[in-house]
Design a protein around this motif. Structure first.
Motif, short mmCIF file in Angstrom:
data_model
loop_
_atom_site.label_atom_id
_atom_site.label_comp_id
_atom_site.label_asym_id
_atom_site.label_seq_id
_atom_site.Cartn_x
_atom_site.Cartn_y
_atom_site.Cartn_z
N ALA A 1 0.73 -1.26 0.00
CA ALA A 1 0.05 0.10 -0.07
C ALA A 1 0.82 1.20 -0.19
N ALA A 2 2.01 1.38 0.98
CA ALA A 2 2.80 2.47 0.79
C ALA A 2 3.59 2.46 -0.32
N HIS A 3 3.88 1.46 -1.10
CA HIS A 3 4.50 1.63 -2.22
C HIS A 3 3.72 2.07 -3.35
N LEU A 4 2.53 1.75 -3.38
CA LEU A 4 1.61 2.18 -4.45
C LEU A 4 1.26 3.49 -4.38
N ARG A 5 1.42 4.16 -3.03
CA ARG A 5 1.17 5.47 -2.82
C ARG A 5 2.35 6.39 -3.38
N ARG A 6 3.56 5.83 -3.29
CA ARG A 6 4.71 6.15 -3.83
C ARG A 6 4.82 6.25 -5.35
N VAL A 7 4.22 5.23 -5.98
CA VAL A 7 4.13 5.07 -7.36
C VAL A 7 3.20 6.30 -7.95
N THR A 8 2.18 6.59 -7.17
CA THR A 8 1.24 7.61 -7.54
C THR A 8 1.86 8.99 -7.59
N ASP A 9 2.75 9.15 -6.42
CA ASP A 9 3.59 10.36 -6.24
C ASP A 9 4.60 10.57 -7.52
N GLN A 10 5.23 9.24 -7.74
CA GLN A 10 6.35 9.12 -8.98
C GLN A 10 5.50 9.46 -10.17
N GLU A 11 4.39 9.06 -10.33
CA GLU A 11 3.70 9.25 -11.77
C GLU A 11 3.71 10.73 -11.91
N ARG A 12 3.36 11.57 -10.73
CA ARG A 12 2.89 13.27 -10.99
C ARG A 12 4.51 13.75 -11.43
N VAL A 13 5.41 13.28 -10.86
CA VAL A 13 6.69 13.91 -11.10
C VAL A 13 7.20 13.61 -12.48
N VAL A 14 6.89 12.28 -12.99
CA VAL A 14 7.39 12.00 -14.49
C VAL A 14 6.49 12.88 -15.45
N THR A 15 5.15 12.99 -15.16
CA THR A 15 4.33 13.79 -15.91
C THR A 15 4.92 15.30 -15.95
N ARG A 16 5.44 15.88 -14.79
CA ARG A 16 5.75 17.05 -14.89
C ARG A 16 7.18 17.06 -15.70
N VAL A 17 8.15 16.13 -15.41
CA VAL A 17 9.20 16.23 -16.27
C VAL A 17 9.04 16.07 -17.93
#
Length: 233
Positions: free
Chosen positions: A151-167
């Motif tokens: 569950a914690a990892h999937l939350r991080r994956v969601t945050d990572q997607e936002r960063v990748v989107t911005r980049v």
């Protein structure tokens, strides 16, 4: 006896006057903090693997490094955070590589090249301990078997997607609020990568960074056919 003229700072440092200034390295305090953080990550990693995530306590992790519980909480908010620290560091490494991919690569090319570059560099033989690919691969198995960590990892994956989107949006000079392509590409990339990770955990014959790179490549090779191909043939 006449006083000798003072040498220029560059000469005292063993550099010619025209030489560039050396890049400042991290200070002693920062190096000590980094060593303590790495030691906590490594101790937690070994305890989690040997006795399980649920049975391991913060006190045990701190004691393994000979620091107090208070010191542990200066570095990590909880067990989840220290458990995922290896992957978090690898994700930061990947984002840095993505930002530095050549501008003429399209988003998918840049993403694929950046993840392969990250796995290969982090998997080099001179990298051991918390930042190694071996640790990351072991963590992938443990995460899938531990609901709270997943569950914690999937939350991080969601945050990572936002960063990748911005980049991606920055690379392509787009506004992600108006143009949905960066967000869609980030979501697709994250899903393909997770599928590759799950495939690796199910296939114990594929091991090491090159094995993971090969699996990632196979999954990305199927992206075009999966999205646009005729599945009936």
């Amino acid at each position: 006896m006449a006083a000798q003229p003072a040498l220029p700072a560059t000469a005292r440092a063993g550099r010619a006057p025209g030489d560039p200034e050396p890049e400042p390295g991290p200070g002693l305090r920062e190096r000590k903090k980094r060593r303590t953080r790495d030691a906590l990550i490594e101790a937690a990693h070994q305890l989690f693997l040997s006795q399980g995530f649920a049975r391991t306590t913060v006190d045990e992790i701190a004691a393994a490094v000979d620091v107090s519980q208070r010191t542990f909480f200066r570095y990590f908010a909880n067990k989840d955070e220290v458990a995922l620290a290896v992957l978090a560091d690898a994700e930061d490494y990947f984002i840095d590589r993505l930002r530095n991919r050549p501008a003429d690569e399209n988003p998918l090319q840049a993403l694929r090249a950046a993840i392969v570059e990250s796995w290969r560099e982090l998997g080099s033989p001179d990298r051991t301990g918390p930042g190694s690919v071996t640790s990351a691969l072991e963590l992938i198995r443990m995460i899938e078997d531990t609901p709270t960590l997943l569950a914690a990892h999937l939350r991080r994956v969601t945050d990572q997607e936002r960063v990748v989107t911005r980049v991606i949006a920055e690379r392509e000079n787009l506004d992600p609020a108006e143009d949905l392509r960066p967000a869609v590409m980030a979501a697709v990339f994250g899903s393909v990568l997770r599928a590759a990770h799950l495939s690796w955990t199910a296939d114990q014959e594929v091991d090491g960074p090159e094995g993971m790179i090969a699996l990632i490549g196979r999954h990305f090779d199927q992206l075009g056919p999966a999205l646009a191909g005729d599945w009936r043939h």
